[in-house]
Design an enzyme around this catalytic site. Structure first.
Site, PDB file in Angstrom:
ATOM      1  N   ASP A 168     -22.109 -18.759  22.085  1.00  0.00           N
ATOM      2  CA  ASP A 168     -21.110 -19.808  22.233  1.00  0.00           C
ATOM      3  C   ASP A 168     -21.674 -20.738  23.293  1.00  0.00           C
ATOM      4  O   ASP A 168     -21.717 -20.390  24.480  1.00  0.00           O
ATOM      5  CB  ASP A 168     -19.775 -19.205  22.698  1.00  0.00           C
ATOM      6  CG  ASP A 168     -18.683 -20.269  22.805  1.00  0.00           C
ATOM      7  OD1 ASP A 168     -18.986 -21.402  23.252  1.00  0.00           O
ATOM      8  OD2 ASP A 168     -17.538 -19.978  22.448  1.00  0.00           O
ATOM      9  N   HIS A 169     -22.143 -21.903  22.878  1.00  0.00           N
ATOM     10  CA  HIS A 169     -22.923 -22.702  23.829  1.00  0.00           C
ATOM     11  C   HIS A 169     -22.087 -23.189  25.013  1.00  0.00           C
ATOM     12  O   HIS A 169     -22.632 -23.537  26.047  1.00  0.00           O
ATOM     13  CB  HIS A 169     -23.646 -23.853  23.128  1.00  0.00           C
ATOM     14  CG  HIS A 169     -22.785 -25.032  22.800  1.00  0.00           C
ATOM     15  ND1 HIS A 169     -21.898 -25.035  21.755  1.00  0.00           N
ATOM     16  CD2 HIS A 169     -22.660 -26.242  23.390  1.00  0.00           C
ATOM     17  CE1 HIS A 169     -21.285 -26.207  21.706  1.00  0.00           C
ATOM     18  NE2 HIS A 169     -21.720 -26.965  22.691  1.00  0.00           N
ATOM     19  N   HIS A 194     -14.887 -21.921  21.644  1.00  0.00           N
ATOM     20  CA  HIS A 194     -15.017 -22.540  22.974  1.00  0.00           C
ATOM     21  C   HIS A 194     -13.714 -22.505  23.774  1.00  0.00           C
ATOM     22  O   HIS A 194     -13.692 -22.100  24.925  1.00  0.00           O
ATOM     23  CB  HIS A 194     -15.478 -23.989  22.851  1.00  0.00           C
ATOM     24  CG  HIS A 194     -16.637 -24.188  21.916  1.00  0.00           C
ATOM     25  ND1 HIS A 194     -17.699 -23.317  21.864  1.00  0.00           N
ATOM     26  CD2 HIS A 194     -16.917 -25.154  21.005  1.00  0.00           C
ATOM     27  CE1 HIS A 194     -18.568 -23.741  20.953  1.00  0.00           C
ATOM     28  NE2 HIS A 194     -18.119 -24.857  20.415  1.00  0.00           N
ATOM     29  N   ARG A 247     -37.195 -22.065   3.588  1.00  0.00           N
ATOM     30  CA  ARG A 247     -37.706 -22.078   2.213  1.00  0.00           C
ATOM     31  C   ARG A 247     -38.874 -23.022   2.001  1.00  0.00           C
ATOM     32  O   ARG A 247     -39.735 -22.792   1.178  1.00  0.00           O
ATOM     33  CB  ARG A 247     -36.572 -22.451   1.255  1.00  0.00           C
ATOM     34  CG  ARG A 247     -35.486 -21.438   1.324  1.00  0.00           C
ATOM     35  CD  ARG A 247     -35.000 -20.849   0.040  1.00  0.00           C
ATOM     36  NE  ARG A 247     -35.201 -21.531  -1.190  1.00  0.00           N
ATOM     37  CZ  ARG A 247     -34.259 -21.691  -2.099  1.00  0.00           C
ATOM     38  NH1 ARG A 247     -33.039 -21.268  -1.864  1.00  0.00           N
ATOM     39  NH2 ARG A 247     -34.518 -22.254  -3.241  1.00  0.00           N
ATOM     40  N   GLY A 299     -34.854 -26.205  10.523  1.00  0.00           N
ATOM     41  CA  GLY A 299     -33.540 -26.842  10.648  1.00  0.00           C
ATOM     42  C   GLY A 299     -33.342 -27.649  11.914  1.00  0.00           C
ATOM     43  O   GLY A 299     -34.175 -27.690  12.822  1.00  0.00           O
ATOM     44  N   LYS A 305     -15.460 -39.084  25.364  1.00  0.00           N
ATOM     45  CA  LYS A 305     -15.897 -37.684  25.443  1.00  0.00           C
ATOM     46  C   LYS A 305     -15.399 -37.134  26.771  1.00  0.00           C
ATOM     47  O   LYS A 305     -15.723 -37.669  27.819  1.00  0.00           O
ATOM     48  CB  LYS A 305     -17.427 -37.635  25.404  1.00  0.00           C
ATOM     49  CG  LYS A 305     -18.029 -36.281  25.744  1.00  0.00           C
ATOM     50  CD  LYS A 305     -17.985 -35.341  24.575  1.00  0.00           C
ATOM     51  CE  LYS A 305     -18.513 -33.957  24.955  1.00  0.00           C
ATOM     52  NZ  LYS A 305     -18.314 -32.989  23.875  1.00  0.00           N
TER      53      LYS A 305
HETATM   54  C1  BG6 Z   1     -19.731 -27.501  18.335  1.00  0.00           C
HETATM   55  C2  BG6 Z   1     -18.880 -28.049  17.225  1.00  0.00           C
HETATM   56  O1  BG6 Z   1     -19.545 -26.127  18.466  1.00  0.00           O
HETATM   57  O2  BG6 Z   1     -19.392 -28.143  19.546  1.00  0.00           O
HETATM   58  C3  BG6 Z   1     -19.008 -29.542  17.111  1.00  0.00           C
HETATM   59  O3  BG6 Z   1     -19.266 -27.451  15.988  1.00  0.00           O
HETATM   60  C4  BG6 Z   1     -18.759 -30.198  18.456  1.00  0.00           C
HETATM   61  O4  BG6 Z   1     -18.107 -30.066  16.137  1.00  0.00           O
HETATM   62  C5  BG6 Z   1     -19.584 -29.538  19.556  1.00  0.00           C
HETATM   63  O5  BG6 Z   1     -19.093 -31.560  18.358  1.00  0.00           O
HETATM   64  C6  BG6 Z   1     -19.211 -30.062  20.923  1.00  0.00           C
HETATM   65  O6  BG6 Z   1     -20.087 -29.555  21.886  1.00  0.00           O
HETATM   66  P1  BG6 Z   1     -20.378 -30.354  23.219  1.00  0.00           P
HETATM   67  O7  BG6 Z   1     -21.325 -29.477  23.982  1.00  0.00           O
HETATM   68  O8  BG6 Z   1     -20.969 -31.664  22.828  1.00  0.00           O
HETATM   69  O9  BG6 Z   1     -19.057 -30.545  23.900  1.00  0.00           O
END
Ligand code: BG6
Length: 482
Positions: free
Chosen positions: A178-179, A241, A46, A15, A342
């Site tokens: 949670d990144h 987030h 798969r 993926g 952004k």
């Molecule tokens: C993800 C969302 O968790 O975070 C996305 O599913 C979003 O929709 C993204 O674009 C944003 O992350 P970052 O690190 O680019 O601010």
């Protein structure tokens, strides 16, 4: 603490997430000596790939991410990768997976340690977790699992998923990722609050008027319309987030920085989270959807999106607690797709009182998370020539060079999993509270959908719906970033 023997199984090995984030992050850890030779990665999906094909993919992923790599490192690294074609719903396939894991465990002296990574469609998370248990895939050493978002789509489904996962794993072995918690400026919130006596002494309801969290994106939903239709901005960004950020901003001081103490402090705060009632929802919450323009698609025209969709691509609202240093202080949030730029930032607005100079600006403390890593404090000073007061900024900013060195959030968080540090992961009890809040909002909006014919449409690449300028509790409050 760097040689962590382990067999890692990635569900979703073919993926996008594995390709863009996991493989490059693992490689970066490897070349820094943070994972040594006693590891192997089994990629499963798969498709009928071979080991060689997976290795080529990993090789490509590395070269797409890093400009300078030592080819010898890459070659040694990719040899640790194995592919198994695997249908997660077929019980027998877990038997071959178990055998391969055992064989590799012997070959790499992995000491029975297993790390399972769920990097595929969330509807399979529960099935996989169940079969890990009933097919006894666990090793004799540690057994950890990393779970991607979304963790459920409401409290009920999150609970169900959690029950499935906890049949195979103990809470301390579950790493809900949670990144945002891997981001530099988010990891900097606690140091900022707790190592600066100056901020610490004013971080309370006597001094802070409100806090504003903005996670704005320039992009639309792109190719993710199918997923986004089941989610919307509230579930996609706020449930995880934004709530994590708010929790870090409003929690009491932890006793120390161990995972246990940090989670204790978070939980103490979350026990006092106010679940909004209808009145609050009506006044302080707004949602919208991006409209089209001459050159861009409206959300409803995006692939896999219903032409009458009422899914929100923008959400704003208010969060409050009854306890903690910020008890009663309004914390406003907003997030949306197709914003003018952004920008992820936090504005902390301090109260101000009358001055001998008349009315002056308040001291706003801004933490910019993306695209720059910086913090600035607005202060007042004298004008040079005329009388009166002007505003200036004190800035703490990372240089380009420093920014370039910051590890990707995934790399940091993967490393935390290897060394068993769960500080920057979401515990179940936190998640439960977040979902209670989100469910309340979702239910209200769903009910509202039956009465309204349209959800607010906002023009693309501006500031979202103008209605969001009216969510504040008092007329003296407004968005600082705008
Ligand atoms: C993800 C969302 O968790 O975070 C996305 O599913 C979003 O929709 C993204 O674009 C944003 O992350 P970052 O690190 O680019 O601010």
């Amino acid at each position: 603490a760097s040689n962590i023997p382990v067999i890692m199984v990635i569900f979703g090995g073919s993926g996008d997430l594995a390709h863009r984030k996991l493989y490059p992050s693992l490689f970066n850890l490897y070349r820094q000596g943070l994972i040594h030779d006693n590891f192997a990665v089994i990629g499963t999906a798969r498709r009928p790939w071979t080991n060689e094909y997976l290795r080529e993919q990993v090789n490509d992923a590395i070269h797409e991410t890093f400009t300078e790599v030592n080819e010898n490192d890459v070659k040694n690294f990719v040899e640790h990768f194995y592919y198994l074609s695997h249908d997660v719903t077929n019980v027998e396939h877990y038997v071959s997976l178990k055998e391969l894991a055992q064989e590799l465990d012997d070959r790499y002296s992995a000491q029975g340690n297993r790390l399972f990574y769920m990097a595929m469609a969330p509807r399979f998370f529960g099935t996989i977790a169940t079969h890990i248990n009933d097919q006894k895939l666990n090793g004799t050493g540690f057994n950890r699992i990393v779970v991607e978002k979304p963790f459920g789509r409401d409290l009920a489904s999150a609970k169900e998923l959690n029950e499935q996962i906890t049949t195979s794993f103990a809470e301390e072995d579950i790493f809900r990722i949670d990144h945002y918690l891997g981001k530099e400026m988010i990891q900097n919130i606690m140091p900022l609050r707790f190592t600066n006596p100056l901020f610490k002494s004013v971080w309370d309801k006597e001094h802070i008027k409100n806090i504003q969290v903005t996670l704005a994106e320039r992009l639309g939903v792109e190719a993710r319309g199918g997923y986004y239709e089941t989610s919307g901005a509230l579930r996609d960004m706020v449930q995880n987030h934004i709530f994590q950020i708010i929790t870090l901003l409003a929690m009491p001081e932890p006793r120390d920085i161990s995972a246990t103490s940090v989670h204790q402090a978070k939980q103490e705060l979350l026990d006092s989270l106010i679940i909004p009632d209808e009145e609050m929802l009506k006044q302080h919450f707004v949602r919208g959807q991006y409209a089209g323009s001459d050159t861009t698609f409206a959300y409803r025209q995006e692939p896999n999106v219903a032409s009458d969709s009422k899914t929100e691509t923008y959400a704003a609202g208010e969060v409050k607690f009854t306890a903690g240093p910020l008890a009663g202080v309004p914390i406003y949030f907003r997030t949306g797709k197709e914003f003018k730029e952004k920008k992820s930032r936090i504005d902390i607005v301090f109260k101000h009182s009358s001055t001998p100079y008349g009315s002056v600006h308040s001291n706003n403390l801004t933490i910019e998370i993306d695209p720059r890593n910086r913090i600035y404090l607005r202060i007042n000073g004298k004008n040079i020539f005329e009388s009166g007061i002007r505003e200036e900024k004190l800035t703490y900013a990372l240089t380009d060079e420093e920014m370039a060195k910051i590890p990707d959030g995934y790399e940091r968080l993967l490393h935390d999993v290897f060394v068993n540090d769960s500080t920057n992961f979401t515990h179940w009890s936190e998640l439960e509270r977040y979902w209670q809040f989100i469910d309340k909002v979702e239910n209200y909006w769903e009910k509202e959908n039956q009465d309204i014919s349209e959800i607010i449409q906002y023009p693309p690449y501006r500031m979202g719906p103008k209605e969001a300028n009216q969510i504040f509790e008092s007329p003296t409050e407004h968005w600082i970033y705008g």
